[in-house]
Design a protein around this motif. Structure first.
Motif, short mmCIF file in Angstrom:
data_model
loop_
_atom_site.label_atom_id
_atom_site.label_comp_id
_atom_site.label_asym_id
_atom_site.label_seq_id
_atom_site.Cartn_x
_atom_site.Cartn_y
_atom_site.Cartn_z
N LEU A 87 -3.51 13.13 13.13
CA LEU A 87 -4.23 14.31 13.82
C LEU A 87 -5.01 13.97 14.93
N LYS A 128 -4.31 15.38 18.51
CA LYS A 128 -5.55 15.85 19.20
C LYS A 128 -5.54 15.26 20.70
N TRP A 184 -5.35 21.76 21.48
CA TRP A 184 -5.95 21.33 20.26
C TRP A 184 -6.98 22.59 19.76
N LYS A 218 -5.22 22.08 13.94
CA LYS A 218 -5.53 20.93 13.18
C LYS A 218 -5.25 21.60 11.78
#
Length: 160
Positions: free
Chosen positions: A122, A126, A133, A138
């Motif tokens: 993640l 990002k 993002w 997420k």
């Protein structure tokens, strides 16, 4: 989420994953390596799980075997995420879930390892697509990764 054994991955989640993967795909070798360097920063002992790193005089970030492995892991995570809604299940290319499960069992992978990889994945995404993002992205990537891990875990045999 699952509905009658099928994974429910919304159209919006799919769009977020597919759009970001289309941007990242061209740099998958570099991003895979970035992912693993991040994993090793978080959990330095994870390096010991890879025989080709344990006794190697080559720094991890220059190790050709790590580069190949890292790219295949990154691509598998992203492609299985992008296919989730279309197929309603986790699909992996060039390998089988059975083999992934067996290898993860053999090398002693536990829940905490999967969590470190999720966090590193993640963070890598990002940092790679900061303008895309969002909390929704997420969540979409997190859910897709969780489904991949669940599929791998289902094939892992408990060690005796």
């Amino acid at each position: 989420m699952e509905s009658e054994g099928k994974i429910v991955f919304t159209e919006e989640q799919e769009a977020l994953v597919v759009e970001s993967w289309s941007v990242m795909k061209k740099d998958s070798a570099e991003l895979g390596l970035k992912l693993f360097i991040k994993i090793f920063e978080i959990a330095p002992t994870a390096k010991n799980m890879f025989s080709f790193l344990r006794d190697s005089p080559i720094p991890a970030e220059q190790n050709p075997k790590l580069k190949a492995h890292a790219m295949s892991v990154f691509v598998m995570c992203c492609e299985s995420a992008a296919q989730l809604r279309k197929t309603g299940k986790v699909t992996v290319r060039e390998t089988t879930l059975k083999r992934l499960g067996a290898n993860h069992s053999k090398y002693g992978v536990v829940d905490e390892h999967f969590e470190v990889v999720k966090y590193a994945l993640l963070e890598t995404i990002k940092e790679t697509v900061p303008e895309m993002w969002s909390p929704e992205m997420k969540a979409a990537w997190g859910q897709a990764y969780d489904h991949l891990v669940a599929a791998i875990r289902a094939e892992m045999t408990p060690s005796n």
